[in-house]
Design a protein around this motif. Structure first.
Motif: not given
Length: 209
Positions: A136-154, A159-169
């Motif tokens: 498995a890769a190491i998976k990082f989480e957007d630190p703002r994720l818990d503040r996006l309560m009313a946001a629709p899915p992405r 691109p990677p810089r816009e995602r809510l999660h990013f995995s480094v293998k």
């Protein structure tokens, strides 16, 4: 006025050194396996908190102070961590970086490492000793994720810089560096061969004038 991109999260992935990695990793594997066999306290801690795997986090979390092989790892990491901190814009004048924690992780099968961060430290990272195919890769989480309560899915095509999660293998011999506040996890690998890694934290202190 153009749209601004602010507050970047920077993760570094790099080789520990250019030469001698295979031999060095074999030495680390020997130390890790010997430690697991002797570390009854760590075995009990892992059975409760890391079922199916082994970590010395609950028993020997300063391996750089008790093992010469890990001290060599610390020496190789020091300049990389300093360069990373400088690239992040931190002012290190009159300040010293030093490794505060360093521990072993050995995972295979369905072993997971749930979402967490590294409190009371500044820069954290992992050195990868053995990474079997399919690990498995190491998976990082957007630190703002818990503040996006009313946001629709992405969208899936961002691109990677816009995602809510990013995995480094990572590959064996690579170091992954990140700031300690960044939450991350390791999903299950379902591999028979173990994924062996060394996690660490760095802190800073004032130097004497």
């Amino acid at each position: 006025m153009p749209m601004l991109s602010l507050f970047p999260t920077r993760i570094e992935v790099a080789l520990l050194k250019k030469r001698g990695l295979d031999s060095f990793n074999r030495d680390l594997i020997d130390v890790c396996e010997s430690l697991r066999l002797a570390d009854t306290t760590g075995q009990r801690w892992s059975a409760r908190n890391y079922p199916g795997g082994y970590t010395s986090y609950g028993s020997h979390d300063q391996m750089h102070r008790i093992s010469t092989t890990f001290a060599v790892l610390e020496k190789a990491l020091d300049p990389q961590v300093k360069a990373y901190a400088l690239a992040l814009g931190y002012d290190l004048r009159g300040r010293k970086l030093s490794m505060t924690d360093c521990w072993v992780n050995m995972m295979a099968g369905a072993v997971t490492h749930s979402l967490h961060l590294h409190p009371l430290s500044f820069i954290s990272g992992t050195y990868y000793v053995q990474v079997p195919r399919g690990a498995a890769a190491i998976k990082f989480e957007d630190p703002r994720l818990d503040r996006l309560m009313a946001a629709p899915p992405r969208r899936d095509d961002l691109p990677p810089r816009e995602r809510l999660h990013f995995s480094v293998k990572p590959k064996a011999g690579q170091v992954v560096l990140f700031e300690s506040w960044l939450r991350h996890e390791v999903p299950p690998s379902f591999t028979l061969r173990e994924r062996i890694s060394i996690s660490f934290n760095y802190g800073w202190s004032q130097t004497k004038k």
